[in-house]
Design a protein around this motif. Structure first.
Motif, mmCIF file in Angstrom:
data_model
loop_
_atom_site.group_PDB
_atom_site.id
_atom_site.type_symbol
_atom_site.label_atom_id
_atom_site.label_comp_id
_atom_site.label_asym_id
_atom_site.label_seq_id
_atom_site.Cartn_x
_atom_site.Cartn_y
_atom_site.Cartn_z
ATOM 1 N N LYS A 170 10.522 -18.072 31.650
ATOM 2 C CA LYS A 170 9.975 -19.426 31.514
ATOM 3 C C LYS A 170 9.321 -19.625 30.148
ATOM 4 O O LYS A 170 8.837 -20.702 29.830
ATOM 5 N N GLY A 171 9.271 -18.554 29.338
ATOM 6 C CA GLY A 171 8.708 -18.657 27.999
ATOM 7 C C GLY A 171 7.193 -18.699 27.956
ATOM 8 O O GLY A 171 6.612 -19.217 27.003
ATOM 9 N N LYS A 172 6.561 -18.153 28.978
ATOM 10 C CA LYS A 172 5.105 -18.189 29.047
ATOM 11 C C LYS A 172 4.507 -16.877 28.555
ATOM 12 O O LYS A 172 5.034 -15.799 28.840
ATOM 13 N N PRO A 173 3.384 -16.941 27.825
ATOM 14 C CA PRO A 173 2.710 -15.701 27.429
ATOM 15 C C PRO A 173 2.185 -15.000 28.673
ATOM 16 O O PRO A 173 1.707 -15.650 29.607
ATOM 17 N N LEU A 174 2.275 -13.675 28.648
ATOM 18 C CA LEU A 174 1.984 -12.896 29.853
ATOM 19 C C LEU A 174 1.071 -11.714 29.544
ATOM 20 O O LEU A 174 1.329 -10.961 28.606
ATOM 21 N N ILE A 175 0.019 -11.601 30.337
ATOM 22 C CA ILE A 175 -0.804 -10.394 30.351
ATOM 23 C C ILE A 175 -0.521 -9.711 31.671
ATOM 24 O O ILE A 175 -0.702 -10.295 32.740
ATOM 25 N N VAL A 176 -0.070 -8.478 31.579
ATOM 26 C CA VAL A 176 0.269 -7.696 32.763
ATOM 27 C C VAL A 176 -0.910 -6.780 33.077
ATOM 28 O O VAL A 176 -1.353 -6.013 32.220
ATOM 29 N N VAL A 177 -1.414 -6.880 34.298
ATOM 30 C CA VAL A 177 -2.510 -6.022 34.750
ATOM 31 C C VAL A 177 -1.903 -4.989 35.684
ATOM 32 O O VAL A 177 -1.439 -5.327 36.773
ATOM 33 N N ILE A 178 -1.881 -3.761 35.224
ATOM 34 C CA ILE A 178 -1.235 -2.713 36.015
ATOM 35 C C ILE A 178 -2.127 -2.246 37.148
ATOM 36 O O ILE A 178 -3.344 -2.257 37.053
ATOM 37 N N ASN A 179 -1.483 -1.842 38.220
ATOM 38 C CA ASN A 179 -2.161 -1.216 39.349
ATOM 39 C C ASN A 179 -1.739 0.246 39.322
ATOM 40 O O ASN A 179 -0.646 0.593 39.757
ATOM 41 N N ASP A 180 -2.587 1.089 38.788
ATOM 42 C CA ASP A 180 -2.213 2.493 38.607
ATOM 43 C C ASP A 180 -2.251 3.318 39.889
ATOM 44 O O ASP A 180 -2.011 4.510 39.862
ATOM 45 N N LYS A 181 -2.468 2.658 41.005
ATOM 46 C CA LYS A 181 -2.469 3.370 42.287
ATOM 47 C C LYS A 181 -1.153 3.204 43.051
ATOM 48 O O LYS A 181 -0.994 3.722 44.141
ATOM 49 N N TYR A 192 6.862 -8.270 24.048
ATOM 50 C CA TYR A 192 6.933 -9.433 24.938
ATOM 51 C C TYR A 192 5.648 -9.715 25.724
ATOM 52 O O TYR A 192 5.442 -10.850 26.150
ATOM 53 N N VAL A 193 4.825 -8.705 25.976
ATOM 54 C CA VAL A 193 3.630 -8.887 26.807
ATOM 55 C C VAL A 193 2.453 -8.120 26.236
ATOM 56 O O VAL A 193 2.616 -7.211 25.427
ATOM 57 N N LEU A 194 1.275 -8.490 26.714
ATOM 58 C CA LEU A 194 0.086 -7.661 26.561
ATOM 59 C C LEU A 194 -0.136 -7.006 27.911
ATOM 60 O O LEU A 194 0.234 -7.579 28.938
ATOM 61 N N TYR A 195 -0.714 -5.821 27.926
ATOM 62 C CA TYR A 195 -1.008 -5.213 29.219
ATOM 63 C C TYR A 195 -2.357 -4.534 29.192
ATOM 64 O O TYR A 195 -2.883 -4.188 28.131
ATOM 65 N N CYS A 196 -2.919 -4.389 30.389
ATOM 66 C CA CYS A 196 -4.228 -3.765 30.550
ATOM 67 C C CYS A 196 -4.361 -3.332 32.001
ATOM 68 O O CYS A 196 -3.421 -3.438 32.781
ATOM 69 N N ASN A 197 -5.532 -2.844 32.354
ATOM 70 C CA ASN A 197 -5.834 -2.610 33.764
ATOM 71 C C ASN A 197 -7.030 -3.490 34.125
ATOM 72 O O ASN A 197 -7.546 -4.215 33.264
ATOM 73 N N CYS A 198 -7.443 -3.439 35.358
ATOM 74 C CA CYS A 198 -8.522 -4.337 35.796
ATOM 75 C C CYS A 198 -9.789 -4.167 34.963
ATOM 76 O O CYS A 198 -10.451 -5.138 34.620
ATOM 77 N N SER A 199 -10.104 -2.929 34.610
ATOM 78 C CA SER A 199 -11.348 -2.685 33.889
ATOM 79 C C SER A 199 -11.303 -3.136 32.433
ATOM 80 O O SER A 199 -12.344 -3.299 31.802
ATOM 81 N N THR A 200 -10.113 -3.371 31.873
ATOM 82 C CA THR A 200 -10.020 -3.805 30.476
ATOM 83 C C THR A 200 -9.506 -5.237 30.328
ATOM 84 O O THR A 200 -9.226 -5.679 29.216
ATOM 85 N N LEU A 201 -9.398 -5.970 31.431
ATOM 86 C CA LEU A 201 -8.872 -7.334 31.369
ATOM 87 C C LEU A 201 -9.741 -8.244 30.516
ATOM 88 O O LEU A 201 -9.241 -8.979 29.662
ATOM 89 N N VAL A 202 -11.047 -8.218 30.697
ATOM 90 C CA VAL A 202 -11.930 -9.098 29.921
ATOM 91 C C VAL A 202 -11.796 -8.798 28.435
ATOM 92 O O VAL A 202 -11.664 -9.708 27.610
ATOM 93 N N GLU A 203 -11.794 -7.535 28.073
ATOM 94 C CA GLU A 203 -11.631 -7.136 26.669
ATOM 95 C C GLU A 203 -10.285 -7.631 26.115
ATOM 96 O O GLU A 203 -10.206 -8.124 24.994
ATOM 97 N N THR A 204 -9.236 -7.502 26.921
ATOM 98 C CA THR A 204 -7.915 -7.960 26.498
ATOM 99 C C THR A 204 -7.917 -9.466 26.265
ATOM 100 O O THR A 204 -7.374 -9.950 25.267
ATOM 101 N N LEU A 205 -8.539 -10.219 27.160
ATOM 102 C CA LEU A 205 -8.623 -11.674 26.998
ATOM 103 C C LEU A 205 -9.399 -12.059 25.741
ATOM 104 O O LEU A 205 -9.038 -13.006 25.039
ATOM 105 N N GLN A 206 -10.449 -11.316 25.445
ATOM 106 C CA GLN A 206 -11.282 -11.629 24.282
ATOM 107 C C GLN A 206 -10.588 -11.297 22.963
ATOM 108 O O GLN A 206 -10.831 -11.948 21.955
ATOM 109 N N SER A 207 -9.722 -10.297 22.968
ATOM 110 C CA SER A 207 -9.111 -9.843 21.714
ATOM 111 C C SER A 207 -7.639 -10.224 21.574
ATOM 112 O O SER A 207 -7.018 -9.895 20.568
ATOM 113 N N MET A 208 -7.081 -10.924 22.536
ATOM 114 C CA MET A 208 -5.640 -11.184 22.533
ATOM 115 C C MET A 208 -5.212 -12.087 21.377
ATOM 116 O O MET A 208 -5.945 -12.975 20.950
ATOM 117 N N ASP A 209 -4.013 -11.825 20.897
ATOM 118 C CA ASP A 209 -3.368 -12.664 19.894
ATOM 119 C C ASP A 209 -1.995 -13.014 20.449
ATOM 120 O O ASP A 209 -1.028 -12.286 20.248
#
Length: 104
Positions: free
Chosen positions: A32-43, A61-78
């Motif tokens: 759909k051409g939307k920017p995507l942040i993927v939050v992995i579930n490492d369990k 194509y994407v940014l990725y993080c886990n739950c504990s780094t989502l806020v940081e990813t949102l703050q620093s994303m380009d």
């Protein structure tokens, strides 16, 4: 969302999608051409989501993080650094299968 038959309408109106790393969710969003942040579930199942997220990230194509780094990813994303996902080419796969099964 708990469950919806389709997220197409929601994706169409989104400026940014934050999703788990399920292949269907990732591909539908990227198509759909939307920017995507993927939050992995490492369990989950030997962390297979991390493999997909890392590859899509390596490909740009994407940014990725886990739950504990989502806020940081949102703050620093380009998001401008993300590449558009190329459209699928199902006819190439169909042609390949035709050759494999001797239909061509």
């Amino acid at each position: 969302f708990r469950f919806k038959d389709s997220l197409a309408e929601d994706l169409q109106g989104a400026d940014l999608v934050i999703s788990h790393a399920g292949a269907g969710s990732c591909l539908e969003t990227l198509e759909k051409g939307k920017p995507l942040i993927v939050v992995i579930n490492d369990k989950l199942m030997n962390n297979h989501q991390l493999e997909l997220a890392k590859q899509l990230h390596r490909d740009g194509y994407v940014l990725y993080c886990n739950c504990s780094t989502l806020v940081e990813t949102l703050q620093s994303m380009d998001l401008s650094a993300l590449k558009p996902f190329p459209p699928g080419q199902p006819e190439k796969f169909a042609s390949f299968l035709d050759k494999v099964f001797g239909l061509q």
